[in-house]
Each structure stands twice: as structure tokens, then as C-alpha cells.
Design an enzyme around this catalytic site. Structure first.
Site, PDB file in Angstrom:
ATOM      1  N   SER A  49      -4.267  -1.163   0.608  1.00  0.00           N
ATOM      2  CA  SER A  49      -3.397  -2.220   1.134  1.00  0.00           C
ATOM      3  C   SER A  49      -4.029  -3.243   1.504  1.00  0.00           C
ATOM      4  CB  SER A  49      -2.409  -1.727   2.168  1.00  0.00           C
ATOM      5  OG  SER A  49      -1.421  -2.499   2.413  1.00  0.00           O
ATOM      6  N   ALA A  50      -3.525  -4.892   1.114  1.00  0.00           N
ATOM      7  CA  ALA A  50      -4.405  -5.970   1.164  1.00  0.00           C
ATOM      8  C   ALA A  50      -4.549  -6.361   2.579  1.00  0.00           C
ATOM      9  CB  ALA A  50      -3.951  -6.861   0.368  1.00  0.00           C
ATOM     10  N   HIS A  51      -3.302  -6.281   3.247  1.00  0.00           N
ATOM     11  CA  HIS A  51      -3.240  -6.726   4.607  1.00  0.00           C
ATOM     12  C   HIS A  51      -4.088  -6.131   5.740  1.00  0.00           C
ATOM     13  CE1 HIS A  51      -0.401  -3.435   5.266  1.00  0.00           C
ATOM     14  NE2 HIS A  51      -0.416  -3.521   6.361  1.00  0.00           N
ATOM     15  N   CYS A 101       4.602   7.930  24.364  1.00  0.00           N
ATOM     16  CA  CYS A 101       5.568   6.906  25.293  1.00  0.00           C
ATOM     17  C   CYS A 101       5.627   5.568  24.658  1.00  0.00           C
ATOM     18  CB  CYS A 101       4.662   6.905  26.660  1.00  0.00           C
ATOM     19  SG  CYS A 101       4.324   8.353  27.325  1.00  0.00           S
ATOM     20  N   GLN A 117      -7.648   1.946   5.233  1.00  0.00           N
ATOM     21  CA  GLN A 117      -8.449   1.377   6.471  1.00  0.00           C
ATOM     22  C   GLN A 117      -9.963   1.222   6.082  1.00  0.00           C
ATOM     23  OE1 GLN A 117      -7.578   0.621   9.448  1.00  0.00           O
ATOM     24  NE2 GLN A 117      -5.694   0.907   8.972  1.00  0.00           N
ATOM     25  N   GLY A 129       0.681  -1.188  -0.042  1.00  0.00           N
ATOM     26  CA  GLY A 129      -0.028   0.088  -0.139  1.00  0.00           C
ATOM     27  C   GLY A 129       0.692   1.334   0.040  1.00  0.00           C
ATOM     28  N   THR A 130       1.889   1.278   0.655  1.00  0.00           N
ATOM     29  CA  THR A 130       2.873   2.247   0.868  1.00  0.00           C
ATOM     30  C   THR A 130       3.410   2.594  -0.706  1.00  0.00           C
ATOM     31  OG1 THR A 130       3.518   2.235   3.009  1.00  0.00           O
ATOM     32  CG2 THR A 130       5.058   3.382   1.541  1.00  0.00           C
TER      33      THR A 130
END
Length: 470
Positions: free
Chosen positions: A206-208, A332, A189, A69-70
Site C-alpha cells: 500500500s502506497a501510503h 482501551c 509495512q 492495499g486492502t
């Protein structure tokens, strides 16, 4: 062990597993070859492209598969900017885009281009009118190629990856159409949950994120969009994703996308009810909590909340110890010790941040156990950090030196002493933790105290001034 981090990577869908195993046997050959095995592989690739295009809402010849996807985002941004370089060099993005979009923007700026970030409100959504204003030229003109407009591309995610807020894609797409500016939508998303509103020019995913295998992205570019692929290319995937296709993974990605979309209405309604339960119960069970993101216009499976006086890394570790896998945008839990750019843009509390994103099949019992465990975990972390115990004495204005201390310690030390100064008096917190920019104003709002402001401190960091109101 309940896995509550589907927004990072969803578990492999059973259909994806079946398709992947079948394609390993049938789709190993080069789909560019004319022999029998190559033709069989080509049929699988074409079928996968048609299935994915139908789900996305585009033509098969407008969609290519990418290594991630990136990669799809980077290729889409660079290709669209290059294709419209005669129009201008401005890239307009929302302030809460995924890091892949922001990194593409940084590369564009380093090459001499201009990047404009559109701010968001406290729920994480852009205002369509504000976005539209950034698409107009200095003279207020609009239209394709309008003189002085200079906007080559706009980017807006369909839904935020950290807080789940859905963006007004349809309204922004209409503004882009009026201004003659193509819109790239990062739908990573949301694509598994439903179609993206029409009007977009480019779309990446993105498939994942929807239960397909990792290492497969998709990029759709509408016909008529000026697009010039950057970098070396070859004859594969229309020159937009060079190299041998990972055909088994592509087949599994397309098959799982179709499967999850068929299940989306029923599963989305079920998960939305579970998330509504978390959104309502967490503030009742845990004191000093801020639930962030839009309560209505949001993804069905995702909820994010932040806890005062909690070290986010410790909180996530303790939840993991209790059997719950969650994630965080808290400073954090970051090696850079800076707050998530999403939380920073929203202006919400960052310390003790927890993102819960439920995968398909999550049970009510899993959520109930999470709600049963969370209060004790938060209380235990707060106790170890010494939160909640006020410091005796005082009466005059105070200065708290928290330089060198990381979140949530500056806010904890502020909370300990605020009750010791006179009403109308001030506490000045010296802090060099970037999270203090968000967390001290957020604490003031939650505690009904006045945040006066911040000035640079001669010793480094900033001096944050808080006035006691009650």
C-alpha cells in the site's frame, strides 16, 4: 508537532508530491485510448509499472495497481483460493496478520472454506517449522497437489504493523515451495525499507505506508501461479483491478517507492538508532513498562511498549496534548473494548499500549523531547486512576469484584490488595473485560507472582486467580 504514526500513514514524500502534480497535467487522459493524450497517459502508466516492478522484484506484467492495499490483499487471497479450489479449501495464515488478511479469511470461512491460524511466540514471529507443519496434509505428505494436503494458499506478512517484528519469510517461503503451496506476502509495512526475501508467489502493498498517496495499492502475482480473479472485471489491470486507473496517484506511488528505497539504507540506520534509544530509555524512565516485539529482527522505525496501570485512550490523548501523535493497539483505545489481536496472539500486556513509528526526517531532538515528556504523562494518568496506593488490612484470601470495570482498573485493584494477603494466599479477580485475559497474566510475570488460571464466573466474565509468592 512530531508525528510518530508513520506505520498508519507516512507523510507524503516530496518526490510523490512532485510526481503527482506533474501527472495531473500530463496523465489525465484514458491510457486505454489510442489518441495522443491517451498514448501519453499509457507511457506514464507503463513507466510507473516498470519502476514499481523493479523495486518489488517481479516482472512488469506480473504487477497491477489497485485502489488500496486492502483491495490488493482481498483480490490476492480470493483470486489465489479460487484458482486452486481443486487442490483444497484451506487457507493458512499467521495469527498476527493485518486485519485485511483476517477479514479475507473470515469471508472464506463464511463461504465454507477452512482457515488455520499459525500461532506466534512472545516476540510476534511465527516458528517456520510450526508453519510448515500446517502446510502438510493429515498424512504428513507434501508437494504440489499432494493427496489430502488441501492447502490452497498461505499468507504471511513481511513485518508486523503493530510491533515491527520481521517474519521469517524466506524460511516459510521455502516450506511453501516444498509443499507446493503459493505464499502471499503482505509487504505493506516493509516494502519501503527493502526487498522482500524471494520465494513468494503473491505480494501486496500500500502506497501510503511508504510516503505515496493514499488510494493506491499494488498486487504482484508470479507467472505460473493459478489465479482466478473474483467479481466483475474488465480489460484494465489484467482484469484484476477493474475501473479507470487513478493515474496521477499511481505515478506518484511508483516514483516515491523508488525514492524511499534509494534512501532506505541511510535513513533506516539513523531511525534504528533513535528507536534503540527509545527501547532502552523508556523502561528506565517509566516504571512497570513492557517493551514488546523482537529487539533485533524488526523494522527500523517502529517500537511498541505497554504501561501497567494506564488507560490507553487517556495516555494517547495526553501525548497528543503535549504535541506527539502516536497510536495504540490497546483495548482501551478501541470502540470494541477488546485487545488488539496482535497483542493477544503474542500474550503480552495490552493496557497502556503505545506504538511509536518514526517517519523519515525525525530528529534526535524530537525523540529526546518525547522521552522527557512521557514519564510525567504516564505518572499523571496513573495518579488520576488511583494506581499504586495499596489497600490496608487483609491477610486472608481475597476476592476483588471488578465486573463492569474496564482496563486497567481490574489490574489496578489487584495490585492494591496483593500485598495484604498472606504469602501463599490468593486474590481472585472477577472481571468481564476481555483485556484481563492478557493483562492479569502479564502483571503476574512482571511482578513475580503466580498466575493460577481462570474459570468462568457465575456472574459473567471470568474469575482470575493469582497467588502471592512474595
Amino acid at each position: 508537532m512530531p508525528y510518530f504514526d508513520a506505520a498508519s500513514a507516512a507523510p507524503l514524500h516530496p518526490v510523490a508530491r512532485q510526481a503527482l502534480l506533474a501527472a495531473l497535467d500530463e496523465g489525465w487522459a484514458d491510457p486505454a485510448r489510442l489518441h495522443r493524450e491517451g498514448r501519453r497517459a499509457r507511457l506514464l502508466l507503463d513507466a510507473a509499472r516498470e519502476a514499481a516492478a523493479e523495486t518489488v522484484g517481479c516482472r512488469p506484467d506480473e504487477l497491477v495497481f489497485t485502489p488500496s492495499g486492502t483491495h490488493a490483499v482481498h483480490s490476492g487471497v480470493s483470486g489465489a483460493l479460487a484458482g486452486r479450489r481443486r487442490v483444497g479449501d484451506r487457507l493458512v495464515v499467521s495469527a498476527v496478520e493485518h486485519s485485511s488478511v483476517l477479514h479475507a479469511g473470515e469471508a472464506h470461512a463464511a463461504a465454507g472454506g477452512t482457515v488455520t491460524e499459525v500461532p506466534v511466540g512472545r516476540t510476534g514471529a511465527v516458528d517456520p517449522e510450526t508453519f510448515a507443519a500446517e502446510l502438510r496434509g493429515p498424512d504428513g505428505g507434501a508437494g504440489a497437489g499432494a493427496a489430502g494436503s488441501g492447502v490452497a494458499l498461505a499468507c504471511l506478512q513481511s513485518a508486523n504493523h503493530e510491533v515491527g517484528t520481521e517474519q521469517p519469510v524466506a524460511e516459510v517461503a521455502e516450506a511453501c515451495r516444498a509443499a507446493g503451496v503459493p505464499l502471499l506476502v503482505d509487504a505493506a509495512q516493509s516494502l519501503g525499507w527493502g526487498p522482500v526475501p524471494g520465494g513468494w508467489s503473491l505480494l501486496a502493498a500500500s502506497a501510503h505506508k511508504w510516503g505515496g498517496p493514499a488510494g493506491v495499492g499494488l498486487l504482484a502475482v508470479r507467472k505460473g501461479v493459478r489465479f482466478a480473479p473474483q467479481g466483475p472485471s474488465d480489460e484494465r489491470e489484467s482484469g484484476r483491478a477493474p475501473g479507470f486507473e487513478n493515474l496521477p496517484a499511481v505515478v506518484a506511488a511508483a516514483a516515491s517507492l523508488r525514492a524511499v528505497r534509494a534512501e532506505a539504507a541511510a535513513e533506516g540506520a539513523r531511525l534504528r538508532a533513535l528507536v534503540d534509544r527509545i527501547r532502552a530509555r523508556v523502561p528506565e524512565l517509566v516504571p512497570d513498562v513492557e517493551v514488546v516485539g523482537d529487539p533485533v529482527r524488526r523494522l527500523p522505525h517502529l517500537v511498541t511498549f505497554s504501561c501497567l496501570y494506564v488507560d490507553g485512550e487517556t495516555l494517547l490523548s495526553e501525548l497528543d496534548r503535549e504535541g506527539f501523535s502516536v497510536s495504540s493497539g490497546s483495548s482501551c483505545t478501541s470502540s470494541t473494548l477488546t485487545p488488539s489481536h496482535v497483542l493477544r496472539a503474542m500474550g503480552v500486556l495490552s493496557e497502556g499500549n503505545v506504538r511509536v513509528s518514526l517517519p523519515a526526517g525525525t530528529t534526535e531532538a524530537d525523540v529526546d523531547r518525547f522521552l522527557a515528556v512521557l514519564p510525567g504523562v504516564v505518572s499523571g494518568v496513573r495518579d488520576r486512576l488511583g494506581a499504586g496506593a495499596p489497600v490496608p488490612g487483609g491477610g486472608e484470601d481475597l476476592v476483588v469484584d471488578a465486573l463492569g470495570k474496564r482496563c486497567p482498573l481490574p489490574v489496578i485493584e489487584l495490585a492494591k490488595v496483593i500485598g495484604t494477603v498472606r504469602v501463599g494466599g490468593t486474590v481472585t479477580v472477577l472481571a468481564d473485560d476481555e483485556a484481563a485475559r492478557l493483562d492479569i497474566p502479564a502483571w503476574c510475570e512482571m511482578r513475580a507472582q503466580e498466575y493460577v488460571g481462570a474459570t468462568p464466573s457465575p456472574r459473567g466474565g471470568h474469575a482470575y486467580v493469582v497467588r502471592r509468592l512474595s
